[in-house]
Design an enzyme around this catalytic site. Structure first.
Site, PDB file in Angstrom:
ATOM      1  N   ARG A 140       0.837  -1.222   0.000  1.00  0.00           N
ATOM      2  CA  ARG A 140       0.000   0.000   0.000  1.00  0.00           C
ATOM      3  C   ARG A 140       0.864   1.263   0.000  1.00  0.00           C
ATOM      4  O   ARG A 140       0.527   2.257   0.641  1.00  0.00           O
ATOM      5  CB  ARG A 140      -0.924   0.059   1.223  1.00  0.00           C
ATOM      6  N   SER A 182     -10.475  -0.596   3.815  1.00  0.00           N
ATOM      7  CA  SER A 182      -9.770  -0.759   5.089  1.00  0.00           C
ATOM      8  C   SER A 182      -9.350   0.619   5.604  1.00  0.00           C
ATOM      9  O   SER A 182      -8.772   1.406   4.861  1.00  0.00           O
ATOM     10  CB  SER A 182      -8.514  -1.601   4.896  1.00  0.00           C
ATOM     11  N   GLU A 252      -4.856   3.878   6.354  1.00  0.00           N
ATOM     12  CA  GLU A 252      -4.794   3.638   4.913  1.00  0.00           C
ATOM     13  C   GLU A 252      -5.663   4.695   4.218  1.00  0.00           C
ATOM     14  O   GLU A 252      -5.327   5.169   3.135  1.00  0.00           O
ATOM     15  CB  GLU A 252      -5.290   2.224   4.582  1.00  0.00           C
TER      16      GLU A 252
HETATM   17  N1  EPU Z   1     -10.094 -10.208  11.939  1.00  0.00           N
HETATM   18  C1  EPU Z   1     -10.623 -10.156  13.195  1.00  0.00           C
HETATM   19  N2  EPU Z   1     -11.749  -9.389  13.395  1.00  0.00           N
HETATM   20  C2  EPU Z   1     -12.316  -8.676  12.411  1.00  0.00           C
HETATM   21  C3  EPU Z   1     -11.743  -8.712  11.135  1.00  0.00           C
HETATM   22  C4  EPU Z   1     -10.621  -9.481  10.909  1.00  0.00           C
HETATM   23  O1  EPU Z   1     -10.134 -10.785  14.132  1.00  0.00           O
HETATM   24  O2  EPU Z   1     -13.332  -7.994  12.663  1.00  0.00           O
HETATM   25  C5  EPU Z   1      -8.913 -11.065  11.704  1.00  0.00           C
HETATM   26  C6  EPU Z   1      -9.280 -12.223  10.772  1.00  0.00           C
HETATM   27  O3  EPU Z   1      -9.798 -13.304  11.487  1.00  0.00           O
HETATM   28  C7  EPU Z   1      -7.967 -12.535  10.113  1.00  0.00           C
HETATM   29  C8  EPU Z   1      -7.237 -11.205  10.091  1.00  0.00           C
HETATM   30  O4  EPU Z   1      -7.920 -10.351  11.012  1.00  0.00           O
HETATM   31  O5  EPU Z   1      -7.233 -13.426  10.887  1.00  0.00           O
HETATM   32  C9  EPU Z   1      -7.166 -10.576   8.711  1.00  0.00           C
HETATM   33  O6  EPU Z   1      -8.474 -10.296   8.234  1.00  0.00           O
HETATM   34  P1  EPU Z   1      -8.898 -10.487   6.709  1.00  0.00           P
HETATM   35  O7  EPU Z   1      -8.547 -11.836   6.241  1.00  0.00           O
HETATM   36  O8  EPU Z   1     -10.296 -10.016   6.595  1.00  0.00           O
HETATM   37  O9  EPU Z   1      -7.964  -9.543   5.887  1.00  0.00           O
HETATM   38  P2  EPU Z   1      -7.501  -8.045   6.131  1.00  0.00           P
HETATM   39  O10 EPU Z   1      -6.048  -8.101   6.376  1.00  0.00           O
HETATM   40  O11 EPU Z   1      -8.348  -7.348   7.119  1.00  0.00           O
HETATM   41  C10 EPU Z   1      -6.848  -7.460   3.669  1.00  0.00           C
HETATM   42  C11 EPU Z   1      -6.835  -6.104   2.998  1.00  0.00           C
HETATM   43  C12 EPU Z   1      -8.150  -5.866   2.266  1.00  0.00           C
HETATM   44  C13 EPU Z   1      -8.411  -7.003   1.284  1.00  0.00           C
HETATM   45  C14 EPU Z   1      -8.418  -8.318   2.035  1.00  0.00           C
HETATM   46  C15 EPU Z   1      -8.586  -9.481   1.100  1.00  0.00           C
HETATM   47  C16 EPU Z   1      -5.475  -4.510   4.273  1.00  0.00           C
HETATM   48  C17 EPU Z   1      -5.475  -3.455   5.314  1.00  0.00           C
HETATM   49  N3  EPU Z   1      -6.671  -5.067   4.002  1.00  0.00           N
HETATM   50  O12 EPU Z   1      -7.815  -7.390   4.696  1.00  0.00           O
HETATM   51  O13 EPU Z   1      -7.976  -4.658   1.527  1.00  0.00           O
HETATM   52  O14 EPU Z   1      -9.658  -6.815   0.633  1.00  0.00           O
HETATM   53  O15 EPU Z   1      -7.173  -8.479   2.715  1.00  0.00           O
HETATM   54  O16 EPU Z   1      -8.754 -10.652   1.824  1.00  0.00           O
HETATM   55  O17 EPU Z   1      -4.424  -4.821   3.703  1.00  0.00           O
HETATM   56  C18 EPU Z   1      -8.345  -2.321   1.483  1.00  0.00           C
HETATM   57  O18 EPU Z   1      -7.137  -2.203   1.514  1.00  0.00           O
HETATM   58  O19 EPU Z   1      -9.126  -1.334   1.411  1.00  0.00           O
HETATM   59  C19 EPU Z   1      -8.930  -3.654   1.561  1.00  0.00           C
HETATM   60  C20 EPU Z   1     -10.237  -3.849   1.698  1.00  0.00           C
END
Ligand code: EPU
Length: 256
Positions: A140, A182, A252
């Site tokens: 990012r 995000s 972000e």
């Molecule tokens: N989690 C929690 N509670 C929550 C949400 C998530 O404990 O309410 C935990 C999940 O269980 C998991 C971890 O956090 O272990 C990561 O969550 P997730 O797999 O949903 O992925 P993320 O890292 O939150 C990233 C990108 C998203 C992208 C998804 C695709 C970032 C900040 N976010 O989300 O990007 O769509 O992966 O899976 O890098 C964006 O950048 O705008 C965006 C939406």
């Protein structure tokens, strides 16, 4: 030329004033204006800096010398449809990643390991075409501070339908309410969603805004949220995560 934009309608989070935006119809210096792209990653106050948007001249997709060239004002959904129709692989996640090409490139947007820089060849700036190897980029992040007018991509692979399915699954735990995606970047080795959830803010509301009940790193506009509501929640999350985990969350979303 200027146009009037109502950010409470135009921005993806549906927050912001009615403001004048300069339309850029030809390559020119930015003069301290902030380029809003599709306003998918922005939180705009009632007193923003001068704003600009690329005009329709920069909304195009073409295949040239077996490379895909996309104008910076082109929306991700249009690129996705074009790639599907022409059997071009490598950008399948754009079906699930709202934004304009310029904004996506500027922040090296992506989903997990699928990032817009992966099969990028070069970007067009005002006076030069800059090769990927001459750009500093990461998660990012890029070091590009000038206006991006186009991106050129490799088209070696065929369009991959199974990836489309994979990206739908990745999106399944994300809310459909208005948001700016995000809110925070993931800190190294951890995730902002997990941390905001762990400090008890998942579902926490302020005015019309809330940390989503579905995914804690999504700041959602449930009911006419204001800029102040959103800022309150951002500060609260940063403070609590720092107090509990000594981790500094980095936004972000861009706050103007
Ligand atoms: N989690 C929690 N509670 C929550 C949400 C998530 O404990 O309410 C935990 C999940 O269980 C998991 C971890 O956090 O272990 C990561 O969550 P997730 O797999 O949903 O992925 P993320 O890292 O939150 C990233 C990108 C998203 C992208 C998804 C695709 C970032 C900040 N976010 O989300 O990007 O769509 O992966 O899976 O890098 C964006 O950048 O705008 C965006 C939406």
């Amino acid at each position: 030329m200027n146009k009037i934009v109502d950010f409470s309608k135009f921005s993806s989070i549906k927050i912001g004033p009615i403001a004048e935006v300069e339309v850029i119809n030809e390559k020119q210096p930015l003069n301290n204006h902030f380029l809003i792209g599709g306003a998918n990653n922005l939180l705009i106050s009632n007193n923003p800096p001068p704003l600009a948007i690329l005009g329709k001249e920069f909304n195009y997709i073409k295949i040239e010398d077996n490379q895909l060239k996309v104008g910076a004002a082109t929306k991700s959904g249009r690129v996705f449809s074009f790639c599907k129709k022409h059997n071009i692989g490598g950008l399948e996640y754009l079906g699930k990643l709202p934004g304009t090409m310029g904004g996506l490139l500027k922040m090296n947007a992506g989903m997990k390991s699928y990032e817009i820089f992966n099969n990028l060849i070069s970007i067009d700036l005002e006076n030069i075409t800059k090769e990927k190897k001459d750009i500093d980029f990461g998660y990012r992040y890029t070091d590009i501070h000038e206006t991006i007018y186009a991106g050129t991509f490799d088209i070696k692979q065929p369009f991959n339908y199974s990836l489309v399915e994979e990206f739908s699954i990745m999106r399944a735990n994300q809310p459909s309410n208005p948001s700016a995606g995000s809110a925070f970047k993931n800190p190294q080795g951890d995730s902002a969603g997990r941390l905001i959830d762990a400090v008890g803010l998942k579902g926490f509301k302020k005015g019309g805004a809330s940390w989503s009940k579905i995914h804690a790193n999504f700041l959602v506009n449930l009911d006419n949220a204001t800029f102040e509501d959103a800022i309150f929640l951002i500060k609260e999350a940063k403070n609590r995560v720092f107090e509990e985990f000594k981790i500094e969350l980095e936004e972000e979303i861009i706050i103007l």
